[in-house]
Structure formats: structure tokens, C-alpha cells
Design a protein around this motif. Sequence first.
Motif, PDB file in Angstrom:
ATOM      1  N   ILE A 163       0.818  -1.213   0.000  1.00 21.55           N
ATOM      2  CA  ILE A 163       0.000   0.000   0.000  1.00 21.55           C
ATOM      3  C   ILE A 163       0.855   1.268   0.000  1.00 21.55           C
ATOM      4  O   ILE A 163       0.417   2.333  -0.439  1.00 21.55           O
ATOM      5  CB  ILE A 163      -0.983   0.000   1.196  1.00 21.55           C
ATOM      6  CG1 ILE A 163      -2.048   1.084   0.996  1.00 21.55           C
ATOM      7  CG2 ILE A 163      -0.233   0.172   2.508  1.00 21.55           C
ATOM      8  CD1 ILE A 163      -3.158   1.030   2.023  1.00 21.55           C
ATOM      9  N   HIS A 164       2.085   1.161   0.474  1.00 17.26           N
ATOM     10  CA  HIS A 164       3.002   2.306   0.441  1.00 17.26           C
ATOM     11  C   HIS A 164       3.243   2.743  -1.008  1.00 17.26           C
ATOM     12  O   HIS A 164       3.238   3.932  -1.319  1.00 17.26           O
ATOM     13  CB  HIS A 164       4.325   1.939   1.108  1.00 17.26           C
ATOM     14  CG  HIS A 164       5.469   2.827   0.715  1.00 17.26           C
ATOM     15  ND1 HIS A 164       5.542   4.158   1.079  1.00 17.26           N
ATOM     16  CD2 HIS A 164       6.587   2.572  -0.037  1.00 17.26           C
ATOM     17  CE1 HIS A 164       6.659   4.686   0.592  1.00 17.26           C
ATOM     18  NE2 HIS A 164       7.303   3.745  -0.088  1.00 17.26           N
TER      19      HIS A 164
ATOM     20  N   GLY B 146       4.955   9.218  -9.194  1.00 22.24           N
ATOM     21  CA  GLY B 146       6.249   8.566  -9.082  1.00 22.24           C
ATOM     22  C   GLY B 146       6.777   8.536  -7.666  1.00 22.24           C
ATOM     23  O   GLY B 146       6.027   8.667  -6.688  1.00 22.24           O
ATOM     24  N   TYR B 147       8.089   8.374  -7.561  1.00 18.24           N
ATOM     25  CA  TYR B 147       8.757   8.260  -6.267  1.00 18.24           C
ATOM     26  C   TYR B 147       8.530   9.506  -5.420  1.00 18.24           C
ATOM     27  O   TYR B 147       8.655  10.639  -5.895  1.00 18.24           O
ATOM     28  CB  TYR B 147      10.251   8.047  -6.476  1.00 18.24           C
ATOM     29  CG  TYR B 147      11.055   7.952  -5.198  1.00 18.24           C
ATOM     30  CD1 TYR B 147      11.034   6.800  -4.423  1.00 18.24           C
ATOM     31  CD2 TYR B 147      11.843   9.021  -4.774  1.00 18.24           C
ATOM     32  CE1 TYR B 147      11.768   6.705  -3.252  1.00 18.24           C
ATOM     33  CE2 TYR B 147      12.589   8.942  -3.610  1.00 18.24           C
ATOM     34  CZ  TYR B 147      12.553   7.781  -2.857  1.00 18.24           C
ATOM     35  OH  TYR B 147      13.279   7.706  -1.702  1.00 18.24           O
TER      36      TYR B 147
ATOM     37  N   GLU C 147       9.371   8.297   5.559  1.00 20.12           N
ATOM     38  CA  GLU C 147       8.433   8.033   6.656  1.00 20.12           C
ATOM     39  C   GLU C 147       8.327   6.543   6.958  1.00 20.12           C
ATOM     40  O   GLU C 147       8.080   6.152   8.096  1.00 20.12           O
ATOM     41  CB  GLU C 147       7.044   8.587   6.313  1.00 20.12           C
ATOM     42  CG  GLU C 147       6.919  10.089   6.466  1.00 20.12           C
ATOM     43  CD  GLU C 147       7.076  10.538   7.907  1.00 20.12           C
ATOM     44  OE1 GLU C 147       6.761   9.753   8.830  1.00 20.12           O
ATOM     45  OE2 GLU C 147       7.526  11.681   8.119  1.00 20.12           O
ATOM     46  N   MET C 148       8.506   5.702   5.931  1.00 20.99           N
ATOM     47  CA  MET C 148       8.441   4.255   6.157  1.00 20.99           C
ATOM     48  C   MET C 148       9.546   3.809   7.125  1.00 20.99           C
ATOM     49  O   MET C 148       9.356   2.917   7.942  1.00 20.99           O
ATOM     50  CB  MET C 148       8.570   3.498   4.830  1.00 20.99           C
ATOM     51  CG  MET C 148       7.371   3.618   3.903  1.00 20.99           C
ATOM     52  SD  MET C 148       5.820   2.952   4.587  1.00 20.99           S
ATOM     53  CE  MET C 148       5.022   4.449   5.190  1.00 20.99           C
TER      54      MET C 148
ATOM     55  N   VAL D  78       1.415   0.601   7.289  1.00 23.06           N
ATOM     56  CA  VAL D  78       0.137   0.439   6.588  1.00 23.06           C
ATOM     57  C   VAL D  78      -0.819   1.566   6.959  1.00 23.06           C
ATOM     58  O   VAL D  78      -1.467   2.160   6.084  1.00 23.06           O
ATOM     59  CB  VAL D  78      -0.494  -0.935   6.923  1.00 23.06           C
ATOM     60  CG1 VAL D  78      -1.910  -1.026   6.360  1.00 23.06           C
ATOM     61  CG2 VAL D  78       0.357  -2.067   6.367  1.00 23.06           C
ATOM     62  N   ASP D  79      -0.902   1.877   8.250  1.00 19.18           N
ATOM     63  CA  ASP D  79      -1.814   2.927   8.722  1.00 19.18           C
ATOM     64  C   ASP D  79      -1.429   4.283   8.121  1.00 19.18           C
ATOM     65  O   ASP D  79      -2.304   5.055   7.697  1.00 19.18           O
ATOM     66  CB  ASP D  79      -1.787   2.998  10.251  1.00 19.18           C
ATOM     67  CG  ASP D  79      -2.411   1.770  10.902  1.00 19.18           C
ATOM     68  OD1 ASP D  79      -3.168   1.066  10.211  1.00 19.18           O
ATOM     69  OD2 ASP D  79      -2.115   1.518  12.081  1.00 19.18           O
ATOM     70  N   TYR D  80      -0.133   4.578   8.111  1.00 16.42           N
ATOM     71  CA  TYR D  80       0.341   5.852   7.560  1.00 16.42           C
ATOM     72  C   TYR D  80      -0.013   5.943   6.073  1.00 16.42           C
ATOM     73  O   TYR D  80      -0.555   6.951   5.605  1.00 16.42           O
ATOM     74  CB  TYR D  80       1.861   5.967   7.736  1.00 16.42           C
ATOM     75  CG  TYR D  80       2.465   7.173   7.042  1.00 16.42           C
ATOM     76  CD1 TYR D  80       2.597   8.381   7.714  1.00 16.42           C
ATOM     77  CD2 TYR D  80       2.889   7.087   5.717  1.00 16.42           C
ATOM     78  CE1 TYR D  80       3.144   9.494   7.072  1.00 16.42           C
ATOM     79  CE2 TYR D  80       3.427   8.190   5.068  1.00 16.42           C
ATOM     80  CZ  TYR D  80       3.549   9.397   5.751  1.00 16.42           C
ATOM     81  OH  TYR D  80       4.087  10.489   5.105  1.00 16.42           O
ATOM     82  N   SER D  81       0.295   4.873   5.320  1.00 15.78           N
ATOM     83  CA  SER D  81       0.058   4.879   3.876  1.00 15.78           C
ATOM     84  C   SER D  81      -1.422   4.948   3.552  1.00 15.78           C
ATOM     85  O   SER D  81      -1.840   5.670   2.641  1.00 15.78           O
ATOM     86  CB  SER D  81       0.676   3.622   3.245  1.00 15.78           C
ATOM     87  OG  SER D  81       2.076   3.582   3.458  1.00 15.78           O
ATOM     88  N   LYS D  82      -2.224   4.187   4.310  1.00 13.88           N
ATOM     89  CA  LYS D  82      -3.669   4.180   4.077  1.00 13.88           C
ATOM     90  C   LYS D  82      -4.271   5.556   4.335  1.00 13.88           C
ATOM     91  O   LYS D  82      -5.104   6.038   3.556  1.00 13.88           O
ATOM     92  CB  LYS D  82      -4.325   3.134   4.990  1.00 13.88           C
ATOM     93  CG  LYS D  82      -5.815   2.965   4.755  1.00 13.88           C
ATOM     94  CD  LYS D  82      -6.372   1.865   5.647  1.00 13.88           C
ATOM     95  CE  LYS D  82      -7.872   1.676   5.416  1.00 13.88           C
ATOM     96  NZ  LYS D  82      -8.419   0.610   6.285  1.00 13.88           N
ATOM     97  N   LYS D  83      -3.838   6.196   5.415  1.00 12.99           N
ATOM     98  CA  LYS D  83      -4.346   7.520   5.773  1.00 12.99           C
ATOM     99  C   LYS D  83      -4.056   8.532   4.668  1.00 12.99           C
ATOM    100  O   LYS D  83      -4.944   9.289   4.251  1.00 12.99           O
ATOM    101  CB  LYS D  83      -3.707   7.976   7.086  1.00 12.99           C
ATOM    102  CG  LYS D  83      -4.075   9.390   7.502  1.00 12.99           C
ATOM    103  CD  LYS D  83      -3.321   9.805   8.764  1.00 12.99           C
ATOM    104  CE  LYS D  83      -3.594  11.258   9.118  1.00 12.99           C
ATOM    105  NZ  LYS D  83      -2.823  11.691  10.324  1.00 12.99           N
ATOM    106  N   HIS D  84      -2.813   8.541   4.178  1.00 10.48           N
ATOM    107  CA  HIS D  84      -2.442   9.520   3.155  1.00 10.48           C
ATOM    108  C   HIS D  84      -3.037   9.169   1.790  1.00 10.48           C
ATOM    109  O   HIS D  84      -3.357  10.068   1.005  1.00 10.48           O
ATOM    110  CB  HIS D  84      -0.919   9.612   3.073  1.00 10.48           C
ATOM    111  CG  HIS D  84      -0.307  10.376   4.198  1.00 10.48           C
ATOM    112  ND1 HIS D  84      -0.139   9.836   5.450  1.00 10.48           N
ATOM    113  CD2 HIS D  84       0.173  11.651   4.276  1.00 10.48           C
ATOM    114  CE1 HIS D  84       0.412  10.739   6.248  1.00 10.48           C
ATOM    115  NE2 HIS D  84       0.606  11.841   5.568  1.00 10.48           N
ATOM    116  N   LEU D  85      -3.201   7.892   1.505  1.00  8.85           N
ATOM    117  CA  LEU D  85      -3.823   7.480   0.243  1.00  8.85           C
ATOM    118  C   LEU D  85      -5.268   7.968   0.177  1.00  8.85           C
ATOM    119  O   LEU D  85      -5.688   8.547  -0.836  1.00  8.85           O
ATOM    120  CB  LEU D  85      -3.770   5.954   0.108  1.00  8.85           C
ATOM    121  CG  LEU D  85      -4.524   5.343  -1.084  1.00  8.85           C
ATOM    122  CD1 LEU D  85      -3.972   5.872  -2.398  1.00  8.85           C
ATOM    123  CD2 LEU D  85      -4.458   3.826  -1.041  1.00  8.85           C
TER     124      LEU D  85
END
Length: 204
Positions: A13-14, A25-26, A33-34, A44-51
Motif C-alpha cells: 500500500i506504500h 512517481g517516487y 516516513e516508512m 500500513v496505517d500511515y500509507s492508508k491515511k495519506h492514500l
Amino acid sequence: MIEITPHRTVPAIHFINMGVSGDGGYNEKDALEMGKQPSQKAMVDYSKKHLIARLKKRGLFGYLKFLVHKQNKNSADGTFAWLIEGHFMSVKPAGKGLTRLFEDFVYPEGKYLSDFRYIAQVVWIVLLLIIALGWRSKNKLTQILRLSIVGLFMYLLIFEGGRSRYLIQGLPVFWLMASLVLPDTMTMLRSKLKWLQKEDLTQK
């Protein structure tokens, strides 16, 4: 020896989250942050929130417009981002004979670098046209290759992309597909251009 810690693996998900930022892109901030997150769940929580936040900000039509823009970034460059990113080559052409000619075509300060970009772009466009115009070829192998190309484009639209260099890994599929449908493409072009031949005969 390298010690592998499975719980520190960056989740898929990142890369989906990065694929919605900027040009798709990158994203250096997301990548850093990862490394700061204490666990994979936190990643996962960080990526999901920002997505979710990025998708809401774009909206439906904004996201569709973004996908068109990203597809262009993913596939438009026939040089596949040669010398566009990174600083991996700083040498100047210094060889002789064929070596010097090659260096002049691909080195950053080569005098034929612009010619290389032009030729690569023409070849890439012709390759895509052969594939697009060969739609009449529908045997099992060409259908599988066609599906592979569509799948590759969809993958790059969902995950990190935004530049054509990601297509390098799929080039064998493009070249194989073009070689297989070329006879059908030429047959179709000849049939569509028959009126030109008839017009020439009439004028003679």
C-alpha cells in the motif's frame, strides 16, 4: 551477512500511496516516513491515511484526469527516461572510432545525444503504432501478450510510476507483440491505401 527483519518489510500500500502523489512517481517524504514507523502496521496505517486523503482531495474526475496524465508520463518517452534522473554518468566522450560514435549518441555531453533522443522516440512511436494497428491478430499468443501490455499499464497506474523507465522491464513483450502482429498491420495498411495506388494509375 545481512539480517532480514520481515516485520520491517515495506507494505504494498506504500507504493500505491506514492502512485497517487505528484506525477505518480517516487515520493521521498513517503519513503523516509516508512523508515520512521515502528512497525509494519504503522506503515500500513500511515500509507492508508495519506492514500485516502489524496484520493479525496482529487475527487473522482480529478483522479481520472490524473490517471490520463500519469499514463502519459508512464509511456510517452521513447528513451525511457535516459539521463533524466540520477547522476550516474559524468564522463565525457573520449573513445575512438565506433566507441566514440556510440559515446556521442548516449553520453550527457555527446554531440549526437539529441539525435539519439529523436531516433528513440520515432522507433517507440512506430512500435506502438504497429501494435495498435495489429488489432486483427487475435490468436492465443497475441491475446496473451496484449493482455500483458494492458496489465503492465494498469500496474503502473496503480503503483509507483510516473516515468517511462518502468516500461523497460516490459520491452520484450512490446517487441514480441510487434513482430507477431506486423504482417496483419502491413496487410491492413495495404488494403487501406489501395485508393492511393488506383489514383496513381488513373493519373498515369
